[in-house]
Motif scaffolding. Structure first.
Motif, PDB file in Angstrom:
ATOM      1  N   ARG A 143       0.843  -1.203   0.000  1.00  0.00           N
ATOM      2  CA  ARG A 143       0.000   0.000   0.000  1.00  0.00           C
ATOM      3  C   ARG A 143       0.880   1.255   0.000  1.00  0.00           C
ATOM      4  NH1 ARG A 143      -3.316  -1.095   4.007  1.00  0.00           N
ATOM      5  NH2 ARG A 143      -1.957  -0.188   5.561  1.00  0.00           N
ATOM      6  N   GLY A 144       1.948   1.258   0.796  1.00  0.00           N
ATOM      7  CA  GLY A 144       2.869   2.386   0.821  1.00  0.00           C
ATOM      8  C   GLY A 144       3.543   2.595  -0.524  1.00  0.00           C
ATOM      9  N   LEU A 145       3.941   1.510  -1.178  1.00  0.00           N
ATOM     10  CA  LEU A 145       4.549   1.622  -2.511  1.00  0.00           C
ATOM     11  C   LEU A 145       3.537   2.148  -3.529  1.00  0.00           C
ATOM     12  CD1 LEU A 145       6.609  -1.679  -2.429  1.00  0.00           C
ATOM     13  CD2 LEU A 145       7.544   0.654  -2.374  1.00  0.00           C
ATOM     14  N   ALA A 146       2.288   1.719  -3.401  1.00  0.00           N
ATOM     15  CA  ALA A 146       1.234   2.238  -4.289  1.00  0.00           C
ATOM     16  C   ALA A 146       1.062   3.740  -4.072  1.00  0.00           C
ATOM     17  CB  ALA A 146      -0.082   1.501  -4.051  1.00  0.00           C
ATOM     18  N   GLN A 147       1.136   4.180  -2.809  1.00  0.00           N
ATOM     19  CA  GLN A 147       1.014   5.612  -2.517  1.00  0.00           C
ATOM     20  C   GLN A 147       2.178   6.398  -3.116  1.00  0.00           C
ATOM     21  OE1 GLN A 147       0.637   5.185   1.735  1.00  0.00           O
ATOM     22  NE2 GLN A 147      -1.566   5.612   1.665  1.00  0.00           N
ATOM     23  N   LEU A 148       3.381   5.836  -3.101  1.00  0.00           N
ATOM     24  CA  LEU A 148       4.517   6.503  -3.737  1.00  0.00           C
ATOM     25  C   LEU A 148       4.268   6.679  -5.229  1.00  0.00           C
ATOM     26  CD1 LEU A 148       7.602   4.798  -2.024  1.00  0.00           C
ATOM     27  CD2 LEU A 148       6.593   7.032  -1.513  1.00  0.00           C
ATOM     28  N   ALA A 149       3.754   5.629  -5.877  1.00  0.00           N
ATOM     29  CA  ALA A 149       3.482   5.705  -7.319  1.00  0.00           C
ATOM     30  C   ALA A 149       2.382   6.723  -7.616  1.00  0.00           C
ATOM     31  CB  ALA A 149       3.104   4.323  -7.857  1.00  0.00           C
ATOM     32  N   VAL A 150       1.351   6.766  -6.776  1.00  0.00           N
ATOM     33  CA  VAL A 150       0.283   7.747  -6.975  1.00  0.00           C
ATOM     34  C   VAL A 150       0.796   9.158  -6.703  1.00  0.00           C
ATOM     35  CG1 VAL A 150      -1.973   8.534  -6.132  1.00  0.00           C
ATOM     36  CG2 VAL A 150      -1.590   6.125  -6.556  1.00  0.00           C
ATOM     37  N   LEU A 209       0.953  12.702  -0.958  1.00  0.00           N
ATOM     38  CA  LEU A 209       0.965  11.253  -1.162  1.00  0.00           C
ATOM     39  C   LEU A 209       2.381  10.684  -1.129  1.00  0.00           C
ATOM     40  CD1 LEU A 209      -1.886  11.049  -3.757  1.00  0.00           C
ATOM     41  CD2 LEU A 209      -1.761   9.726  -1.646  1.00  0.00           C
ATOM     42  N   LEU A 210       3.349  11.435  -1.646  1.00  0.00           N
ATOM     43  CA  LEU A 210       4.741  10.979  -1.568  1.00  0.00           C
ATOM     44  C   LEU A 210       5.166  10.825  -0.108  1.00  0.00           C
ATOM     45  CD1 LEU A 210       6.232  13.149  -4.430  1.00  0.00           C
ATOM     46  CD2 LEU A 210       6.239  10.633  -4.346  1.00  0.00           C
ATOM     47  N   ARG A 211       4.810  11.786   0.713  1.00  0.00           N
ATOM     48  CA  ARG A 211       5.178  11.706   2.138  1.00  0.00           C
ATOM     49  C   ARG A 211       4.412  10.594   2.858  1.00  0.00           C
ATOM     50  NH1 ARG A 211       5.618  17.421   1.669  1.00  0.00           N
ATOM     51  NH2 ARG A 211       7.819  17.940   1.751  1.00  0.00           N
ATOM     52  N   ARG A 212       3.135  10.454   2.544  1.00  0.00           N
ATOM     53  CA  ARG A 212       2.338   9.394   3.176  1.00  0.00           C
ATOM     54  C   ARG A 212       2.911   8.018   2.816  1.00  0.00           C
ATOM     55  NH1 ARG A 212      -3.511   9.877   1.485  1.00  0.00           N
ATOM     56  NH2 ARG A 212      -3.305  11.790   2.659  1.00  0.00           N
ATOM     57  N   GLY A 213       3.260   7.842   1.552  1.00  0.00           N
ATOM     58  CA  GLY A 213       3.856   6.576   1.127  1.00  0.00           C
ATOM     59  C   GLY A 213       5.204   6.344   1.780  1.00  0.00           C
ATOM     60  N   ALA A 214       6.024   7.404   1.869  1.00  0.00           N
ATOM     61  CA  ALA A 214       7.342   7.281   2.497  1.00  0.00           C
ATOM     62  C   ALA A 214       7.201   6.861   3.961  1.00  0.00           C
ATOM     63  CB  ALA A 214       8.101   8.603   2.384  1.00  0.00           C
ATOM     64  N   GLU A 215       6.255   7.471   4.640  1.00  0.00           N
ATOM     65  CA  GLU A 215       6.036   7.134   6.048  1.00  0.00           C
ATOM     66  C   GLU A 215       5.579   5.684   6.197  1.00  0.00           C
ATOM     67  OE1 GLU A 215       3.135   8.644   9.597  1.00  0.00           O
ATOM     68  OE2 GLU A 215       4.161  10.183   8.397  1.00  0.00           O
ATOM     69  N   ALA A 216       4.703   5.243   5.330  1.00  0.00           N
ATOM     70  CA  ALA A 216       4.205   3.868   5.394  1.00  0.00           C
ATOM     71  C   ALA A 216       5.322   2.864   5.119  1.00  0.00           C
ATOM     72  CB  ALA A 216       3.064   3.675   4.403  1.00  0.00           C
ATOM     73  N   VAL A 217       6.120   3.130   4.106  1.00  0.00           N
ATOM     74  CA  VAL A 217       7.217   2.224   3.743  1.00  0.00           C
ATOM     75  C   VAL A 217       8.252   2.185   4.862  1.00  0.00           C
ATOM     76  CG1 VAL A 217       9.166   1.958   2.141  1.00  0.00           C
ATOM     77  CG2 VAL A 217       6.865   2.374   1.255  1.00  0.00           C
ATOM     78  N   GLN A 218       8.614   3.354   5.389  1.00  0.00           N
ATOM     79  CA  GLN A 218       9.584   3.412   6.470  1.00  0.00           C
ATOM     80  C   GLN A 218       9.051   2.700   7.715  1.00  0.00           C
ATOM     81  OE1 GLN A 218      10.532   7.336   8.042  1.00  0.00           O
ATOM     82  NE2 GLN A 218      12.652   6.685   8.291  1.00  0.00           N
TER      83      GLN A 218
END
Length: 178
Positions: free
Chosen positions: A94-101, A117-126
């Motif tokens: 889901r975090g990787l999908a957010q990075l792509a979006v 969305l880049l920050r939300r994805g980064a936070e999720a992945v981290q």
């Protein structure tokens, strides 16, 4: 003079796009960033939905789409993994999908939603990497991806990239590191 609704510009409910189970599906063609085009226009082929891939296949296919400047399509590949993968990996995908979006929105010129969305994805992945102690699952360099996402978000917000000038292919992340 009554209106028949024929000139409303909307498709009638009888002609809405539906799948074989009756669920709404928009069959409008899309451009490379997933934006809808007029019916009948030449668009970019869509990613098939609901494809079960191995994690390695997911990473390889998503990288090819990112490299081709199609982060919206890469998001769909990650979304398949998020929805069909093991429960303990769903937050990663889901975090990787957010990075792509996020990259999709930045390339579309969305200077608010892209960075968010880049920050939300980064936070999720981290967070996933920290929780699972796996900074490089399936060969991906999650620390590098987090840094890439935050740097791009900062650039877009500071105006280093004019609205609509983020080249999705040129700025695509290397999932397995720089």
């Amino acid at each position: 003079m009554g209106s028949t609704g024929a000139s409303s510009g909307r498709r009638s409910t009888e002609s809405r796009d539906r799948d074989s189970e009756g669920r709404a599906r928009n069959a409008r063609p899309r451009d490379g960033l997933g934006r809808p085009l007029p019916y009948g226009a030449d668009g970019v082929s869509r990613q098939p939905e609901g494809v079960a891939r191995t994690p390695e296949e997911t990473v390889t296919e998503a990288q090819a789409l990112l490299d081709a400047g199609k982060p919206f399509h890469a998001h769909e590949v990650f979304e398949d993994a998020w929805k069909s993968g093991p429960e303990d990996e769903r937050a990663l995908w889901r975090g990787l999908a957010q990075l792509a979006v996020g990259l999709t929105h930045a390339a579309r010129g969305n200077v608010t939603g892209g960075p968010r969305l880049l920050r939300r994805g980064a936070e999720a992945v981290q967070g996933w990497a920290a929780e699972h102690g796996k900074p490089q699952p399936y060969g991906m360099d999650l620390a590098w991806l987090v840094s890439w996402a935050r740097d791009l978000a900062d650039e877009v917000e500071r105006g280093e990239r004019d609205a609509g000038t983020v080249d999705a292919g040129a700025r695509a992340p290397r999932l397995r590191g720089a």
